[in-house]
Design a protein around this motif. Structure first.
Motif, PDB file in Angstrom:
ATOM      1  N   UNK A  18       0.619  -1.460   0.368  1.00  0.00           N
ATOM      2  CA  UNK A  18       0.199   0.317  -0.110  1.00  0.00           C
ATOM      3  C   UNK A  18       0.928   1.043  -0.286  1.00  0.00           C
ATOM      4  N   UNK A  19       0.174   2.138  -0.562  1.00  0.00           N
ATOM      5  CA  UNK A  19       1.246   3.475  -0.973  1.00  0.00           C
ATOM      6  C   UNK A  19       0.135   5.133  -0.566  1.00  0.00           C
ATOM      7  N   UNK A  20       1.139   5.868   0.410  1.00  0.00           N
ATOM      8  CA  UNK A  20      -0.116   6.678   0.614  1.00  0.00           C
ATOM      9  C   UNK A  20      -0.029   7.737  -0.330  1.00  0.00           C
ATOM     10  N   UNK A  21      -0.477   8.595  -0.864  1.00  0.00           N
ATOM     11  CA  UNK A  21      -0.113   9.336  -1.726  1.00  0.00           C
ATOM     12  C   UNK A  21      -0.999  11.204  -2.341  1.00  0.00           C
ATOM     13  N   UNK A  22       0.147  11.670  -2.001  1.00  0.00           N
ATOM     14  CA  UNK A  22      -0.261  13.246  -1.887  1.00  0.00           C
ATOM     15  C   UNK A  22       0.575  14.068  -2.725  1.00  0.00           C
ATOM     16  N   UNK A  23      -0.521  14.118  -4.515  1.00  0.00           N
ATOM     17  CA  UNK A  23      -0.250  15.125  -5.426  1.00  0.00           C
ATOM     18  C   UNK A  23       0.145  16.213  -5.434  1.00  0.00           C
ATOM     19  N   UNK A  24      -0.538  17.041  -4.320  1.00  0.00           N
ATOM     20  CA  UNK A  24      -0.160  18.555  -4.476  1.00  0.00           C
ATOM     21  C   UNK A  24       1.016  19.269  -4.086  1.00  0.00           C
ATOM     22  N   UNK A  25       1.867  18.729  -3.460  1.00  0.00           N
ATOM     23  CA  UNK A  25       2.707  19.309  -3.341  1.00  0.00           C
ATOM     24  C   UNK A  25       3.875  19.194  -4.579  1.00  0.00           C
ATOM     25  N   UNK A  26       4.383  20.354  -4.909  1.00  0.00           N
ATOM     26  CA  UNK A  26       5.461  20.549  -6.428  1.00  0.00           C
ATOM     27  C   UNK A  26       6.649  19.225  -6.911  1.00  0.00           C
ATOM     28  N   UNK A  27       7.281  19.562  -4.891  1.00  0.00           N
ATOM     29  CA  UNK A  27       9.439  19.437  -5.595  1.00  0.00           C
ATOM     30  C   UNK A  27       8.651  17.633  -4.163  1.00  0.00           C
ATOM     31  N   UNK A  64       5.072   8.599   8.899  1.00  0.00           N
ATOM     32  CA  UNK A  64       6.078   9.000   7.106  1.00  0.00           C
ATOM     33  C   UNK A  64       7.327   8.076   7.410  1.00  0.00           C
ATOM     34  N   UNK A  65       6.813   7.370   5.570  1.00  0.00           N
ATOM     35  CA  UNK A  65       7.457   5.540   5.377  1.00  0.00           C
ATOM     36  C   UNK A  65       9.257   6.684   5.720  1.00  0.00           C
ATOM     37  N   UNK A  84      18.266  14.117   2.374  1.00  0.00           N
ATOM     38  CA  UNK A  84      17.542  12.810   1.657  1.00  0.00           C
ATOM     39  C   UNK A  84      16.106  12.956   2.543  1.00  0.00           C
ATOM     40  N   UNK A  85      14.749  13.007   1.007  1.00  0.00           N
ATOM     41  CA  UNK A  85      13.737  12.282   1.642  1.00  0.00           C
ATOM     42  C   UNK A  85      13.807  13.835   2.403  1.00  0.00           C
ATOM     43  N   UNK A  86      13.337  14.233   3.817  1.00  0.00           N
ATOM     44  CA  UNK A  86      11.765  14.836   4.237  1.00  0.00           C
ATOM     45  C   UNK A  86      13.284  16.755   4.246  1.00  0.00           C
ATOM     46  N   UNK A 125       4.848  12.178   2.463  1.00  0.00           N
ATOM     47  CA  UNK A 125       3.561  12.434   2.098  1.00  0.00           C
ATOM     48  C   UNK A 125       3.815  14.379   2.670  1.00  0.00           C
ATOM     49  N   UNK A 126       3.161  15.090   3.269  1.00  0.00           N
ATOM     50  CA  UNK A 126       3.166  16.848   3.360  1.00  0.00           C
ATOM     51  C   UNK A 126       3.300  16.649   4.679  1.00  0.00           C
TER      52      UNK A 126
END
Length: 618
Positions: free
Chosen positions: A367-376, A406-407, A435-437, A382-383
């Motif tokens: 399972x993947x949690x997705x939020x496409x609202x952030x440009x970068x 947070x993954x 890296x990452x966040x 996830x935000x």
């Protein structure tokens, strides 16, 4: 849902009646003693104080009315003269500013042109006011009235509250649910009337989650209109209602406008996680987020929003839902409450606590949690605003909790490679791998400036003595790679010469100078949001004519519950010294019973990083 809300309001208007409970204040009737008040007795530091906040249903017209009276005690309290209040779009508001002039109370009315109704999202609105002639000593008196019920009632605020009362008449036709939050005790708590007196100002603590989780307040939900409809009795009831809304469930149905995009992705031959990534990046690149967080779409037809190339968070994420569905990827919406909105109740369903939606896609059993609202942001993050304990799958039956942990972590490695020049400046390179966040944060910050020079000006702002030559930043636009910073540097003012000795604090610009946890006690849990791993490695050539006189001793700190670890080590390799400092936060939530241990942990960390390296002439 709008039809249901209208029916709720109608039943409230017809079937509710008020107690003959006497109001503690009357609008416009100001006590001279309050006008003469110079400081709030229970908190002399307060910039303002809520003297009274009274909410009730009025029997004559069955409206909810709120009387709010605020005393301004310092200039810092002027913000209450330009405050915003959650409300209904048809709210009637009147207000006055009261000042003492020549021993008399003079009132100045709030004008209609100084009242602004702002639509937030869905059925959420707020009134923003600009009170006239506010000064130190003023009293602001407000009266709100509207049809319906408040979503919640705050007995506590960031300023002290002298008196707060809520009255809700019981009904045989409507069943309500009242959920109490907070640590402060109420003076009166009955099924229909709640009173709080002398409630202290809410004091936020470092690294806590939203104050909305801890303020003393009452949340109100309608459970059922008897013999008509059940509302917030179960999460399935809540989501069944929401899936029938034009601005949610129906908006997800019409996805023909994405057919060409889905066809283009299929033509690449990608499958599994690569196909998922392509779909995510397609929506992320096409759509620009307008910074509005929402559970509801801004239009019942997302094709309209797609053409504009900009939308709220629900617009963008439900578009992603539609695209993944077209690609035959198993996907379901996930409703949540953002960090600033408070933690979503696990077993206490509520319409008002849902203010955001993301999607959960399943590929190859993962399972993947997705939020496409952030440009970068890459698809696997996830935000930060979404990292708030649990969300819920939005389905008509069988809604499940979804872990919003947070993954990935916030990972950063900074390496100083330096040598001492004749003028006691340090010359060499600073290399940082984000890296990452940490990479997400750097990308967002970098793109908030107009140029590399502006970014570097900000980077140097608190780094006294730093000069940068030949700056290079790699992978800013490669979202699935770490962002690497390479700076050739000249650092002055970091080496102290005392007699025949040189003193250097080896952590340089990454030293932790003070403990973030200063208070001797803690009321609320520490909530980091995500795990973190911050490593600083300083390699320093031993200056010619000098030898190492003192190196800080190695230390390893570890919290009793392993929620945090700190390693500090200094090694003399003959020609150079190498100092490594590594702080790891391995648990995102640290409970108050571990607070004193954490405070001591940081005390020792700060002390260790303040120990100098000492070179002595030979």
């Amino acid at each position: 849902m709008k039809k249901n809300l209208a029916v709720v309001t109608l039943f409230i208007l017809i079937h509710l009646s008020m107690f003959s409970q006497k109001s503690p204040i009357r609008y416009g009737d100001i006590d001279m003693a309050d006008m003469l008040m110079k400081v709030y007795p229970a908190d002399t530091t307060a910039a303002a104080a809520i003297l009274c906040d009274y909410g009730y249903f009025r029997e004559s017209n069955f409206q909810f009315t709120r009387n709010l009276r605020i005393k301004i005690l310092k200039k810092e309290g002027y913000s209450w003269a330009n405050a915003a209040f959650p409300t209904d779009p048809n709210t009637k508001l009147k207000g006055i500013t009261c000042n003492l002039v020549d021993g008399k109370i003079v009132q100045e009315k709030l004008r209609n042109e100084s009242i602004f109704t702002e639509h937030l999202t869905g059925q959420s609105y707020q009134l923003r006011i600009a009170m006239p002639n506010v000064k130190v000593g003023s009293i602001i008196d407000l009266e709100f009235s509207y049809n319906g019920m408040p979503r919640e009632w705050d007995f506590q605020d960031i300023i002290p509250v002298r008196y707060s009362e809520l009255n809700i008449e019981s009904s045989t036709r409507i069943r309500f649910k009242f959920t109490f939050y907070g640590l402060e005790h109420l003076t009166v708590s009955t099924p229909n009337r709640w009173v709080a007196q002398n409630i202290p100002a809410f004091k936020e603590e470092p690294l806590m989650n939203s104050k909305e989780n801890y303020l003393t307040k009452l949340r109100l939900d309608i459970l059922e209109i008897v013999n008509y409809h059940q509302f917030a009795t179960t999460w399935d009831n809540v989501f069944t209602d929401m899936l029938s809304l034009d601005a949610f469930g129906k908006a997800m149905d019409m996805s023909g406008y994405l057919s060409d995009l889905a066809k283009k992705i299929r033509s690449t031959g990608a499958s599994g996680t690569e196909e998922l990534k392509m779909a995510f990046d397609s929506i992320r690149q096409v759509m620009k987020w307008n910074e509005i967080e929402s559970f509801y779409t801004s239009s019942p037809t997302l094709s309209t929003v797609y053409k504009k190339k900009t939308g709220n968070s629900a617009d963008i994420n439900l578009m992603l839902y539609q695209l993944l569905n077209k690609l035959n990827i198993e996907v379901v919406p996930v409703g949540l409450s953002t960090r600033k909105n408070g933690i979503l109740p696990a077993i206490s369903p509520s319409y008002s606590m849902l203010n955001y939606v993301i999607v959960q896609a399943t590929v190859g059993g993962t399972k993947y949690l997705l939020d496409a609202s952030e440009s970068y942001m890459p698809c696997y993050l996830l935000p930060f605003r979404c990292l708030n304990h649990n969300g819920r799958t939005v389905v008509k039956t069988g809604s499940q909790l979804v872990d919003l942990s947070a993954p990935r972590a916030n990972r950063k490695v900074t390496m100083y490679n330096l040598e001492l020049a004749e003028d006691n400046a340090l010359k060499g390179n600073i290399n940082t791998v984000n890296t990452d966040y940490a990479a997400l944060d750097l990308r967002k910050k970098y793109h908030s400036f107009n140029s590399l020079d502006e970014f570097l000006d900000d980077y140097r702002k608190e780094k006294v003595g730093l000069l940068i030559e030949d700056p290079k930043i790699e992978n800013l636009d490669s979202l699935y790679k770490p962002v690497v910073e390479n700076y050739k540097v000249n650092i002055s003012g970091k080496v102290s010469s005392i007699g025949d000795e040189l003193y250097i604090l080896p952590m340089l610009y990454d030293q932790v100078f003070e403990n973030p946890f200063k208070s001797e006690e803690r009321k609320f849990p520490i909530d980091y949001g995500y795990k973190s791993d911050n490593t600083v490695i300083t390699t320093l050539k031993i200056p010619a004519g000098y030898a190492v006189n003192t190196l800080p001793a190695k230390i390893v700190l570890r919290m009793p519950d392993n929620s945090a670890t700190f390693l500090f080590d200094a090694v003399n390799n003959g020609a150079e010294i190498k100092i490594t400092s590594k702080l790891s936060i391995t648990k995102t939530l640290i409970t108050t019973d571990q607070y004193l241990n954490l405070r001591e942990f940081y005390d020792q960390l700060v002390k260790k990083e303040s120990e100098p390296v000492i070179f002595k002439k030979v």
